[in-house]
Design a protein around this motif. Structure first.
Motif, PDB file in Angstrom:
ATOM      1  N   TYR A 330       0.826  -1.205   0.000  1.00  0.00           N
ATOM      2  CA  TYR A 330       0.000   0.000   0.000  1.00  0.00           C
ATOM      3  C   TYR A 330       0.866   1.262   0.000  1.00  0.00           C
ATOM      4  CZ  TYR A 330      -3.466   3.472   1.349  1.00  0.00           C
ATOM      5  OH  TYR A 330      -4.278   4.588   1.377  1.00  0.00           O
ATOM      6  N   ARG A 331       0.491   2.236  -0.840  1.00  0.00           N
ATOM      7  CA  ARG A 331       1.208   3.503  -0.957  1.00  0.00           C
ATOM      8  C   ARG A 331       0.295   4.672  -0.589  1.00  0.00           C
ATOM      9  NH1 ARG A 331       5.654   3.994  -4.745  1.00  0.00           N
ATOM     10  NH2 ARG A 331       6.318   1.961  -5.539  1.00  0.00           N
ATOM     11  N   THR A 332       0.919   5.779  -0.226  1.00  0.00           N
ATOM     12  CA  THR A 332       0.161   7.000  -0.046  1.00  0.00           C
ATOM     13  C   THR A 332      -0.502   7.367  -1.371  1.00  0.00           C
ATOM     14  OG1 THR A 332       1.739   7.808   1.586  1.00  0.00           O
ATOM     15  CG2 THR A 332       0.288   9.440   0.589  1.00  0.00           C
ATOM     16  N   PRO A 333      -1.826   7.609  -1.375  1.00  0.00           N
ATOM     17  CA  PRO A 333      -2.514   7.863  -2.650  1.00  0.00           C
ATOM     18  C   PRO A 333      -1.928   9.059  -3.398  1.00  0.00           C
ATOM     19  CG  PRO A 333      -4.097   7.418  -0.910  1.00  0.00           C
ATOM     20  CD  PRO A 333      -2.763   7.535  -0.237  1.00  0.00           C
ATOM     21  N   VAL A 334      -2.032   8.993  -4.716  1.00  0.00           N
ATOM     22  CA  VAL A 334      -1.602  10.096  -5.572  1.00  0.00           C
ATOM     23  C   VAL A 334      -2.478  11.320  -5.276  1.00  0.00           C
ATOM     24  CG1 VAL A 334      -1.346  10.844  -7.976  1.00  0.00           C
ATOM     25  CG2 VAL A 334      -0.867   8.471  -7.344  1.00  0.00           C
ATOM     26  N   LYS A 335      -1.875  12.497  -5.313  1.00  0.00           N
ATOM     27  CA  LYS A 335      -2.593  13.724  -4.995  1.00  0.00           C
ATOM     28  C   LYS A 335      -3.548  14.129  -6.116  1.00  0.00           C
ATOM     29  CE  LYS A 335      -0.760  17.429  -3.515  1.00  0.00           C
ATOM     30  NZ  LYS A 335       0.144  18.596  -3.338  1.00  0.00           N
ATOM     31  N   TRP A 336      -4.630  14.775  -5.699  1.00  0.00           N
ATOM     32  CA  TRP A 336      -5.522  15.416  -6.647  1.00  0.00           C
ATOM     33  C   TRP A 336      -4.824  16.657  -7.202  1.00  0.00           C
ATOM     34  CZ3 TRP A 336     -10.208  14.233  -8.737  1.00  0.00           C
ATOM     35  CH2 TRP A 336     -10.889  15.253  -9.397  1.00  0.00           C
TER      36      TRP A 336
END
Length: 803
Positions: A330-336
């Motif tokens: 699991y990774r930190t989600p990509v930014k909007w």
């Protein structure tokens, strides 16, 4: 004479002064050594924590649970003094935490401080075995050290995963401190998870094109804050140090500014702390577990699934208290806004929809990402083109002005709603958890509002007459069957004068089945007093959309030759939508200005700050003054409190939920940020959800004693204003906290405002979950907590959720 002076060399006798001096020196050295040994061997009164535990390990909870507590959760409260919870206690603070014994010397008290003993048990003497073992008999050298910080601060623990080479090696603090935490016991079993988690900080900014060289550089930079292996010191050596080594302290990775803030506010530790034992949920759905949608036992007992009963909510009798595991890597989600176009494959590792809908530009796999070209079944060449085509077909729709709040039924991966943000439109995307794997999960990971639900046997959990537009792009819902029961539900939700946009094959194909469906839909919509305004053809997509308009008066209903579909009874509350069966009837529209739905709201954004016209005569306990006071309150709080000093970088926040929204003032105050807020109105509170929609916001009814209909790791921030104290009267708060953990992303924040006693309990549960408190203020009755990657090592089998 020279020979006489060196008689020892040539064998002659001389006075043996050197021998005398050597003997005296040896005796002096022995005396000094004996004194030092006696001084250092004075044993202080034994408390609950050994030196090895305090400097390099975390004690187990008293009940023998494998769940561990962070060091800053250890409490000192013997009735005489306390160490502030979550703070960095100084050496003097720790020393003052212990009562002075009548026989204790200053040296003894000093030695206690050196060993860093922190306990609330006073002078209970444990003995050698207790010093090496926790209450459950676990070797203290094997206890975990967790110092959780997301976004660039290394998370450390020692789970003793490797073979034990020697007792000395197992006690080395340096090795303990340099092991990177990978979500406790669960992540330790994930191949490649260490590299993923160490790279979390780099991924936080949502960078799309990162090379392995950059990631390795980050790993080196992160590891530089830890002592090297050569700097490690054994537990035996630590006991003889005059002061603890700085790198061995349990709290250096905590935010210094946060600690100073808590110290200045001076909160105390409650006298009694509950103990919490967390386990990982063992369920068939694994990391995608939604308790009320994955209740396998309840689904097996259904007599029929013809009306999609198996896609509806079937909550377990008792809400689970276990924690949902994380997906591997699991990774930190990509930014909007980059996330609208691509997300990490490891966060939503599903390929069925790629295989099934890949040719229609829904979703594709590219390298380590899932990409979303912006297409769909009906708009293969881009959602923005399709959105503009609808407005060109019917300019009165006026995206972002006249039409602000939209419901997208059968949303797929929610590209329609995702691109309507560019037109200042807020879309509630809706799809079931079905064979089209993870549609709603894709949407939420992209940063697009979505909820997992189905048009089945019950009303959708929204109030009546609140959506400006309802959209369905080939959603395959059989609107025309069973007297139009499902389309009548859309009629309940649609604002009088609102539009239903239906772009499906019956609109433009001439096959026998499509032609038959179109005839049935035309007949049904006419009987419902919907006007077919326009059928427009898109020359690019070569598709068409039919746009219907709902009547804004009751005259049409009264003029129908037959009362079919029938009008609903006056006793049927159209806003009653929590587990309420669908009704095959039509609700009348509002007759006068004192009722919601009688007038179209003011254009966006002016509708946001104006009290709804119908509040003036409301009998539900709400008034324009209440609305205005709530709006001003949250505007002040967001500006003066939430934007400063509580440990939140708002540029990283996209998906937000207000768990107890009231009038929606919290969401309204955040309107200028690039985020969206799901406003939840609890079913046992005053029904303010129509007011929220009238403002151009959206929300949902829910009971927090049950699980929310969304995937795990859906939200960046949860806000709970005086919610937990109310839930404590009806629910198991531990299960509520487990639900918060389920829907909150690692690195996400929970903000709680409540009374002091409730916040203390929430804070204790958060610490047992290894979350980090970034802000706490007794005076403001506010606490802000950050979720970490920690998962317990114990597993709990949920029989009802196991196939």
């Amino acid at each position: 004479m020279a020979q006489g002076r060196y008689a020892r060399v040539d064998g002659q006798n001389s006075p043996n002064y050197c021998l005398i001096f050597c003997i005296m020196g040896f005796v002096s050295t022995c005396l000094l050594a004996a004194w030092m040994t006696q001084s250092s061997s004075i044993s202080p009164v034994r408390t609950e924590i050994s030196v090895e535990e305090f400097m390099g390990g975390i004690p187990k909870v008293v009940d023998g649970s494998d769940a561990t507590l962070p060091v800053d959760a250890l409490k000192v409260n013997d009735g005489r003094s306390s160490v502030q919870e979550g703070s960095n206690p100084s050496v003097q603070d720790i020393g003052n935490a212990f009562p002075k014994e009548s026989h204790s010397t200053e040296e003894q008290n000093s030695q206690k401080v050196k060993e860093g003993l922190v306990s609330g048990d006073g002078a209970e003497n444990k003995g050698a075995e207790k010093q090496k073992r926790g209450e459950d008999g676990t070797d203290a050298s094997k206890q975990e050290v967790t110092s959780d910080k997301f976004d660039g601060v290394v998370q450390t623990h020692n789970d003793n995963a490797g073979p034990k080479e020697s007792s000395d090696e197992s006690n080395k603090v340096g090795e303990t401190e340099t092991k990177v935490e990978e979500s406790g016991g669960y992540q330790d079993r994930i191949p490649g998870a260490q590299e993923e988690i160490d790279a979390m900080k780099k991924m936080q900014d949502g960078a799309i094109n990162q090379s392995d060289q950059e990631i390795n550089k980050d790993l080196k930079e992160n590891s530089s804050v830890l002592p090297s292996k050569n700097e490690s010191t054994s537990g035996t050596e630590l006991s003889n140090e005059t002061s603890p080594q700085p790198q061995a302290m349990p709290w250096p990775t905590q935010s210094a500014e946060s600690e100073k803030e808590k110290l200045s506010q001076g909160f105390s530790v409650p006298k009694q702390q509950k103990e919490y034992r967390w386990k990982v949920c063992n369920v068939t759905a694994g990391p995608d577990y939604i308790p009320c949608l994955d209740n396998v036992q309840a689904l097996k007992m259904l007599h029929t699934t013809g009306h999609y009963e198996h896609r509806e909510r079937h909550c377990p009798d008792e809400a689970p208290t276990c924690l949902v595991p994380l997906p591997k890597g699991y990774r930190t989600p990509v930014k909007w806004p980059k996330s609208r176009d691509m997300i990490w494959f490891t966060n939503v590792p599903h390929t069925r929809l790629v295989d099934y809908k890949g040719k229609q530009n829904w979703v594709k796999i590219y390298d380590r990402y899932l990409t979303f070209p912006g297409g769909g079944t009906q708009f293969k060449y881009g959602a923005l083109h399709y959105i503009d085509y609808i407005q060109q077909t019917l300019p009165e729709i006026a995206w972002g002005k006249q039409s602000r709040v939209v419901l997208d039924v059968g949303c797929g991966v929610a590209s329609f709603g995702g691109y309507l943000f560019d037109r200042d439109v807020l879309t509630m995307s809706l799809a079931p958890k079905d064979e089209h794997e993870a549609q709603v999960q894709f949407a939420l990971e992209r940063g697009i509002p979505a909820i997992s639900a189905v048009m089945g046997t019950k009303r959708l959990p929204y109030p009546s007459m609140v959506f400006d537009v309802i959209h369905c792009a080939r959603c395959r819902v059989p609107w025309h069957i069973e007297g139009g029961k499902l389309l009548l539900e859309l009629n309940r939700l649609l604002r009088p004068g609102g539009y239903f946009v239906w772009s499906a094959t019956p609109v433009y194909r001439k096959g026998a089945e499509d032609t038959s469906i179109w005839k049935e839909m035309s007949k049904l919509t006419k009987a419902m007093c919907w006007e077919l305004v326009k059928v427009g053809k898109d020359g690019v997509n070569r598709k068409s959309a039919a746009i219907f308009r709902k009547t804004s008066s009751n005259d049409c209903y009264e003029e129908r030759p037959t009362n079919d579909p029938p009008l609903c009874d006056d006793s049927d509350d159209p806003n009653d939508a929590w587990y309420t069966p669908l009704q095959q009837c039509i609700h009348k529209v509002a007759k006068d200005s004192s009722e919601c739905g009688a007038q179209w709201p003011a254009p966006w954004p002016s509708r946001l700050e104006k009290p709804p016209y119908w509040l003036e005569g409301s009998t539900a306990g709400n008034s324009p003054k209440d609305f205005t006071d709530d709006h001003n309150h949250w505007k002040h709080e967001i500006t003066n409190t939430y934007m400063n000093g509580i440990g939140i970088d708002w540029s990283l926040v996209r998906n937000v939920m207000d768990m107890n929204a009231s009038y929606g003032g919290f969401a309204a105050a955040l309107k200028d940020l690039k985020l969206w807020v799901m406003n939840v109105v609890t079913v046992n509170s005053s029904d303010t959800l129509p007011i929220i929609y009238e403002r151009g916001l959206f929300g949902i009814y829910h009971d927090w004693c049950e699980s929310f209909s969304t995937y795990p790791r859906s939200y960046d921030l949860l806000h709970a204003d005086h919610l937990f104290s109310d839930l404590a009267k009806r629910c198991n708060i531990v299960s509520v906290m487990a639900e918060v953990d389920r829907i909150l992303r690692p690195g996400g924040r929970l903000i709680v405002r409540d009374n002091t006693e409730t916040m203390s309990e929430v804070r204790s549960m958060a610490k047992s979950l290894h979350w980090k408190i970034t802000h706490y203020n007794d005076n403001d009755e506010l606490v802000c907590i950050m979720k970490t990657l920690w998962r317990p090592s114990e597993v709990e089998l949920i029989a009802g959720a196991t196939a």
